[in-house]
Scaffold this active site. Structure first.
Site, PDB file in Angstrom:
ATOM      1  N   ASP A   1      47.517  43.439  37.603  1.00  0.00           N
ATOM      2  CA  ASP A   1      46.611  42.298  37.774  1.00  0.00           C
ATOM      3  C   ASP A   1      47.503  41.073  37.872  1.00  0.00           C
ATOM      4  O   ASP A   1      48.691  41.124  37.546  1.00  0.00           O
ATOM      5  CB  ASP A   1      45.653  42.192  36.579  1.00  0.00           C
ATOM      6  N   SER A   2      46.913  39.952  38.272  1.00  0.00           N
ATOM      7  CA  SER A   2      47.707  38.721  38.270  1.00  0.00           C
ATOM      8  C   SER A   2      47.946  38.246  36.850  1.00  0.00           C
ATOM      9  O   SER A   2      48.972  37.650  36.538  1.00  0.00           O
ATOM     10  CB  SER A   2      47.011  37.625  39.077  1.00  0.00           C
TER      11      SER A   2
ATOM     12  N   GLY B   1      42.696  34.780  42.905  1.00  0.00           N
ATOM     13  CA  GLY B   1      41.383  34.508  43.475  1.00  0.00           C
ATOM     14  C   GLY B   1      41.367  33.547  44.646  1.00  0.00           C
ATOM     15  O   GLY B   1      40.735  33.826  45.674  1.00  0.00           O
TER      16      GLY B   1
ATOM     17  N   CYS C   1      41.637  44.507  38.382  1.00  0.00           N
ATOM     18  CA  CYS C   1      41.158  43.221  38.891  1.00  0.00           C
ATOM     19  C   CYS C   1      40.130  43.483  39.979  1.00  0.00           C
ATOM     20  O   CYS C   1      40.417  44.220  40.933  1.00  0.00           O
ATOM     21  CB  CYS C   1      42.329  42.422  39.454  1.00  0.00           C
ATOM     22  N   ASN C   2      38.953  42.892  39.845  1.00  0.00           N
ATOM     23  CA  ASN C   2      37.919  43.079  40.859  1.00  0.00           C
ATOM     24  C   ASN C   2      38.324  42.506  42.206  1.00  0.00           C
ATOM     25  O   ASN C   2      38.126  43.123  43.253  1.00  0.00           O
ATOM     26  CB  ASN C   2      36.611  42.431  40.396  1.00  0.00           C
ATOM     27  N   THR C   3      38.889  41.295  42.196  1.00  0.00           N
ATOM     28  CA  THR C   3      39.246  40.632  43.450  1.00  0.00           C
ATOM     29  C   THR C   3      40.321  41.412  44.192  1.00  0.00           C
ATOM     30  O   THR C   3      40.250  41.593  45.415  1.00  0.00           O
ATOM     31  CB  THR C   3      39.728  39.199  43.176  1.00  0.00           C
TER      32      THR C   3
ATOM     33  N   CYS D   1      33.904  40.574  36.447  1.00  0.00           N
ATOM     34  CA  CYS D   1      35.318  40.175  36.483  1.00  0.00           C
ATOM     35  C   CYS D   1      35.947  40.773  35.239  1.00  0.00           C
ATOM     36  O   CYS D   1      35.383  40.671  34.145  1.00  0.00           O
ATOM     37  CB  CYS D   1      35.452  38.654  36.489  1.00  0.00           C
ATOM     38  N   THR D   2      37.109  41.394  35.385  1.00  0.00           N
ATOM     39  CA  THR D   2      37.718  42.088  34.243  1.00  0.00           C
ATOM     40  C   THR D   2      38.028  41.140  33.092  1.00  0.00           C
ATOM     41  O   THR D   2      37.991  41.552  31.929  1.00  0.00           O
ATOM     42  CB  THR D   2      38.994  42.828  34.672  1.00  0.00           C
ATOM     43  N   HIS D   3      38.314  39.885  33.374  1.00  0.00           N
ATOM     44  CA  HIS D   3      38.549  38.919  32.301  1.00  0.00           C
ATOM     45  C   HIS D   3      37.345  38.805  31.356  1.00  0.00           C
ATOM     46  O   HIS D   3      37.510  38.624  30.154  1.00  0.00           O
ATOM     47  CB  HIS D   3      38.853  37.525  32.867  1.00  0.00           C
TER      48      HIS D   3
END
Length: 261
Positions: A7-8, A40, A70-72, A177-179
């Site tokens: 992920d970022s 994003g 990460c969804n994006t 969103c995973t966050h």
């Protein structure tokens, strides 16, 4: 067994903790991109390039599977990642849990980033898996960034703003969103209406972790010895978990049961 997640930023923590709970003996590689975050706002091509670089760094450690936490990144980069690494390295993406949420039958809200809310990708998921349930898309500007930096005031404000956009009759919220899974109980508290049944939250972490194990033919063994190690890569460089990660239960779990290396 060795599982990599990418992920970022720290949105991958929820899936990482889920893998750790299912297989305490698995070695984990977390590949983050602090030099390129957030992903994003990037163009799809730019994001895909960053994602490939982060995945390459993880792949160098020879994992058995790679989770895109990460969804994006899943939306824009999953095809390129699979083209690059499969079949030798199974790649598992993260998709909002719309299907199981809609199966409950009640009105559903999907909390997601502004870029994802109303996007053709999310609208297609709703059409395919919504099952006729009433679904409201709720944009959550600033929430992922606030969670990334463990900014308590900003988290509180962003959650309250999204809760105000969520219909009163909603019985289920999809954390798109995973966050958001890192502050799930704060979201529940903000949306829960007095005198109504306990709000149902649907994240993706558990399903993603289970799918990664299935892809490599492994079974959950939550009672296995907690001997798995943790390797953290920051834009390809070995490092440690960002300090903000340790403000969340998922980050503290990793610190407690796995020695960083």
């Amino acid at each position: 067994m060795k599982i990599a997640l990418m992920d970022s930023g720290i949105g991958l923590l929820a899936a990482t903790a889920a893998v750790r709970r299912l297989r305490p003996d698995a070695d984990l590689i977390l590949s983050l991109d602090p030099d390129g975050m957030p992903w994003g706002p990037r163009t799809p091509d730019d994001l895909t390039g960053r994602a490939l670089a982060v995945a390459e760094a993880a792949a160098a450690h020879r994992p058995d599977a790679l989770i895109v936490g990460c969804n994006t990144a899943t939306v824009h980069a999953l095809p390129a990642l699979r083209d690059r690494f499969e079949p030798a390295l199974p790649v598992v993406g993260t998709v909002p849990a719309i299907k199981p949420a809609a199966a409950g039958g009640g009105p559903v809200a999907i909390w997601a980033t502004p870029a994802t809310t109303g996007s053709p990708y999310q609208r297609d998921l709703i059409e395919r898996f919504g099952g006729g349930a009433a679904v409201t898309e709720v944009p959550c500007p600033g929430l992922a960034d606030a969670i990334e930096h463990a900014d308590e005031a900003a988290i509180t404000a962003a959650v309250a703003a999204a809760a105000a956009l969520t219909p009163d009759d909603v019985t289920t919220v999809v954390l798109g969103c995973t966050h958001y899974e890192l502050v799930a109980e704060r979201i529940r508290a903000a949306v829960q209406r007095p005198g109504t049944p306990r709000l149902v939250l649907h994240g993706s972490a558990g399903a993603v972790a289970a799918q990664a194990l299935r892809r490599i033919g492994a079974r959950p063994e939550p009672g296995a010895p907690a001997e798995g190690t943790l390797t953290v890569l920051l834009s390809g460089r070995e490092g440690v978990l960002p300090a903000a990660a340790l403000t969340y239960d998922e980050g503290r779990l990793l610190r407690t049961v796995t020695p960083a290396r």
